[in-house]
Write a protein that holds these residues in place. Structure first.
Motif, PDB file in Angstrom:
ATOM      1  N   PHE A  65      17.518  71.607 -72.927  1.00 40.93           N
ATOM      2  CA  PHE A  65      16.225  70.945 -73.028  1.00 40.93           C
ATOM      3  C   PHE A  65      15.082  71.368 -73.789  1.00 40.93           C
ATOM      4  O   PHE A  65      15.111  72.481 -74.248  1.00 40.93           O
ATOM      5  CB  PHE A  65      15.928  70.594 -71.413  1.00 40.93           C
ATOM      6  N   GLY A  66      14.164  70.713 -73.882  1.00 40.06           N
ATOM      7  CA  GLY A  66      12.859  71.167 -74.270  1.00 40.06           C
ATOM      8  C   GLY A  66      11.565  70.585 -73.745  1.00 40.06           C
ATOM      9  O   GLY A  66      11.744  70.099 -72.322  1.00 40.06           O
ATOM     10  N   VAL A  67      10.485  70.952 -73.833  1.00 39.11           N
ATOM     11  CA  VAL A  67       9.187  70.848 -73.254  1.00 39.11           C
ATOM     12  C   VAL A  67       8.245  70.273 -74.273  1.00 39.11           C
ATOM     13  O   VAL A  67       8.027  70.675 -75.616  1.00 39.11           O
ATOM     14  CB  VAL A  67       8.918  72.026 -72.436  1.00 39.11           C
ATOM     15  N   ASN A  68       7.633  69.144 -73.763  1.00 40.86           N
ATOM     16  CA  ASN A  68       6.593  68.859 -74.747  1.00 40.86           C
ATOM     17  C   ASN A  68       5.114  68.997 -73.904  1.00 40.86           C
ATOM     18  O   ASN A  68       4.798  68.841 -72.969  1.00 40.86           O
ATOM     19  CB  ASN A  68       6.686  67.198 -75.224  1.00 40.86           C
ATOM     20  N   VAL A  69       4.318  69.498 -74.867  1.00 45.83           N
ATOM     21  CA  VAL A  69       2.769  69.895 -74.721  1.00 45.83           C
ATOM     22  C   VAL A  69       1.667  69.144 -75.517  1.00 45.83           C
ATOM     23  O   VAL A  69       1.918  69.046 -76.592  1.00 45.83           O
ATOM     24  CB  VAL A  69       2.716  71.393 -74.625  1.00 45.83           C
ATOM     25  N   PHE A  70       0.912  68.595 -74.866  1.00 48.45           N
ATOM     26  CA  PHE A  70      -0.301  67.991 -75.307  1.00 48.45           C
ATOM     27  C   PHE A  70      -1.267  69.072 -75.889  1.00 48.45           C
ATOM     28  O   PHE A  70      -1.661  69.909 -75.077  1.00 48.45           O
ATOM     29  CB  PHE A  70      -1.185  67.139 -74.418  1.00 48.45           C
ATOM     30  N   ALA A  71      -1.447  69.119 -77.347  1.00 48.56           N
ATOM     31  CA  ALA A  71      -2.429  70.336 -77.619  1.00 48.56           C
ATOM     32  C   ALA A  71      -3.751  69.759 -78.114  1.00 48.56           C
ATOM     33  O   ALA A  71      -4.009  68.695 -78.383  1.00 48.56           O
ATOM     34  CB  ALA A  71      -1.684  70.712 -79.012  1.00 48.56           C
ATOM     35  N   PRO A  72      -4.728  70.817 -77.895  1.00 48.75           N
ATOM     36  CA  PRO A  72      -6.132  70.514 -78.420  1.00 48.75           C
ATOM     37  C   PRO A  72      -6.141  70.349 -79.661  1.00 48.75           C
ATOM     38  O   PRO A  72      -5.082  70.605 -80.385  1.00 48.75           O
ATOM     39  CB  PRO A  72      -6.805  71.667 -77.926  1.00 48.75           C
ATOM     40  N   PRO A  73      -7.100  69.338 -80.246  1.00 45.94           N
ATOM     41  CA  PRO A  73      -8.421  69.167 -79.494  1.00 45.94           C
ATOM     42  C   PRO A  73      -8.299  67.788 -78.960  1.00 45.94           C
ATOM     43  O   PRO A  73      -7.766  66.847 -79.374  1.00 45.94           O
ATOM     44  CB  PRO A  73      -9.506  69.374 -80.685  1.00 45.94           C
ATOM     45  N   PRO A  74      -8.982  67.534 -77.810  1.00 46.84           N
ATOM     46  CA  PRO A  74      -9.185  66.319 -77.147  1.00 46.84           C
ATOM     47  C   PRO A  74     -10.410  65.651 -78.117  1.00 46.84           C
ATOM     48  O   PRO A  74     -10.660  66.117 -79.062  1.00 46.84           O
ATOM     49  CB  PRO A  74      -9.748  66.682 -75.692  1.00 46.84           C
ATOM     50  N   VAL A  75     -10.361  64.380 -77.800  1.00 46.17           N
ATOM     51  CA  VAL A  75     -11.401  63.526 -78.365  1.00 46.17           C
ATOM     52  C   VAL A  75     -12.643  63.249 -77.671  1.00 46.17           C
ATOM     53  O   VAL A  75     -12.520  62.278 -76.714  1.00 46.17           O
ATOM     54  CB  VAL A  75     -10.917  62.238 -78.963  1.00 46.17           C
ATOM     55  N   PRO A  76     -13.828  63.872 -77.660  1.00 44.00           N
ATOM     56  CA  PRO A  76     -14.817  63.629 -76.810  1.00 44.00           C
ATOM     57  C   PRO A  76     -15.444  62.449 -77.020  1.00 44.00           C
ATOM     58  O   PRO A  76     -15.406  61.724 -77.934  1.00 44.00           O
ATOM     59  CB  PRO A  76     -16.138  64.692 -77.286  1.00 44.00           C
ATOM     60  N   VAL A  77     -15.712  61.820 -75.924  1.00 46.79           N
ATOM     61  CA  VAL A  77     -16.413  60.423 -75.896  1.00 46.79           C
ATOM     62  C   VAL A  77     -17.836  60.520 -75.813  1.00 46.79           C
ATOM     63  O   VAL A  77     -18.468  61.268 -75.373  1.00 46.79           O
ATOM     64  CB  VAL A  77     -15.772  59.730 -74.476  1.00 46.79           C
TER      65      VAL A  77
END
Length: 340
Positions: A65-77
């Protein structure tokens, strides 16, 4: 197919996409491996503790199996734009007895460092990153721990940046993909290239192994991606109706109807994502500001209420362009249909 994926011996060239938010259950991840491919545990919208529990459950099944990660940067509002949008959405919230009057932007990084620390302390076979490219030092540390590192890219420049960071393989995602685009530039329109053309453009920039993603729903499309240089194909939307999926019935039913077009919208989360067109996308795609994860958190209560009420018009119905090929069947049957 294209350049083989290092140290990952797939019996069939298929990968179950990491669909954060519920669709990618541990049963779906393990079923993908048992069918000859591989599945990814989505780390998105989970704490590190929740992710550790999911990893342990999949690991106990004894399948790769693998793992998926949301990486920075976010998008500031922009705070003023956020307030205007919250006020605009108030009628949708009020339909379920909710209020957005006191909503404030939530800017977080989805427990980024905690998840990196976990994956270094308890290595998994593969980690893929989306939304951002991790620092070269993090990529190197994961690789030293014995983990393959994949990066989602949407154009040749992103592919080159990922190669420079030292990743092992690229997930080449076209604009036809369902759910969030992995673009590193969410303020720009997504490149409108057919997947095979995008694969060729990326191959011209780097020799890294490629995995194809975006709108794939048939064996012919898997084969076409292979001829264009991909080692495997990622499929997501076509698995949403499978027995092992955790998708709510309202979502499954909307896919089964097959009557809606797909649109790219930031109305639900503040990042571009492709889903089925509904009343929410029609009304709010244009006025929605950029701002992830602030808009994700803002609309989440409305979306949860819509799912509970069986209301497809206020629900994010993520779907790629090949969504009509999704069927209610075991995942293994879907994989058999997709094998070239």
């Amino acid at each position: 197919m294209g350049t083989p994926l290092p140290a990952l011996d797939l019996a069939v060239p298929l990968i179950a996409a990491p669909m954060a938010g519920g669709a990618s259950t541990t049963a779906l991840v393990t079923a993908a491996a048992r069918a000859g491919g591989v599945g990814f545990v989505p780390a998105g919208y989970r704490t590190a503790a929740d992710l550790a529990a999911a990893i342990a459950e999949v690991r106990d099944a004894g399948t790769p199996f693998g793992v998926n990660v949301f990486a920075p940067p976010p998008v500031p509002v922009d705070p003023a734009a956020f307030r205007r949008y919250a006020d605009l959405l108030q009628p949708e919230a009020a339909a379920y007895g909710l209020s957005l009057k006191d909503a404030a932007p939530v800017e977080d990084d989805d427990h980024w460092q905690d998840k990196v620390d976990l994956l270094l302390a308890d290595p998994v076979p593969v980690v893929s990153f989306t939304f951002g490219i991790p620092a070269r030092s993090i990529v190197a540390a994961l690789r030293r721990a014995g983990t393959l590192v994949w990066q989602t890219v949407t154009d040749p420049a992103e592919a080159q940046a990922a190669a420079d960071a030292g990743v092992d393989a690229l997930i080449v995602q076209s604009a036809a993909a369902g759910g969030h685009s992995g673009t590193l530039s969410p303020h720009r329109s997504l490149p409108d290239l057919p997947l095979t053309d995008l694969l060729a453009a990326v191959r011209a920039r780097t020799a890294l192994p490629m995995v194809a993603a975006g709108g794939i729903g048939t064996a012919a499309e898997v084969a076409e991606a292979g001829r264009a240089g991909a080692a495997a194909a990622v499929v997501g939307t076509v698995l949403v109706r499978t027995r092992e999926s955790g998708a709510p019935e309202t979502y499954r039913a909307a896919l089964a109807e097959g009557r809606r077009d797909t649109v790219v919208t930031r109305a639900f989360t503040g990042r571009p994502a492709r889903g089925l067109r509904n009343r929410f996308t029609d009304r709010y795609s244009e006025p929605a500001p950029l701002g992830y994860p602030a808009l994700h958190h803002l609309t989440a209560p409305v979306r949860r209420a819509a799912a509970a009420a069986g209301d497809p018009e206020r629900l994010h119905l993520w779907a790629g362009t090949g969504y009509r090929h999704a069927r209610a069947e075991p995942l293994a049957d879907t994989f058999r249909r997709l094998c070239p």
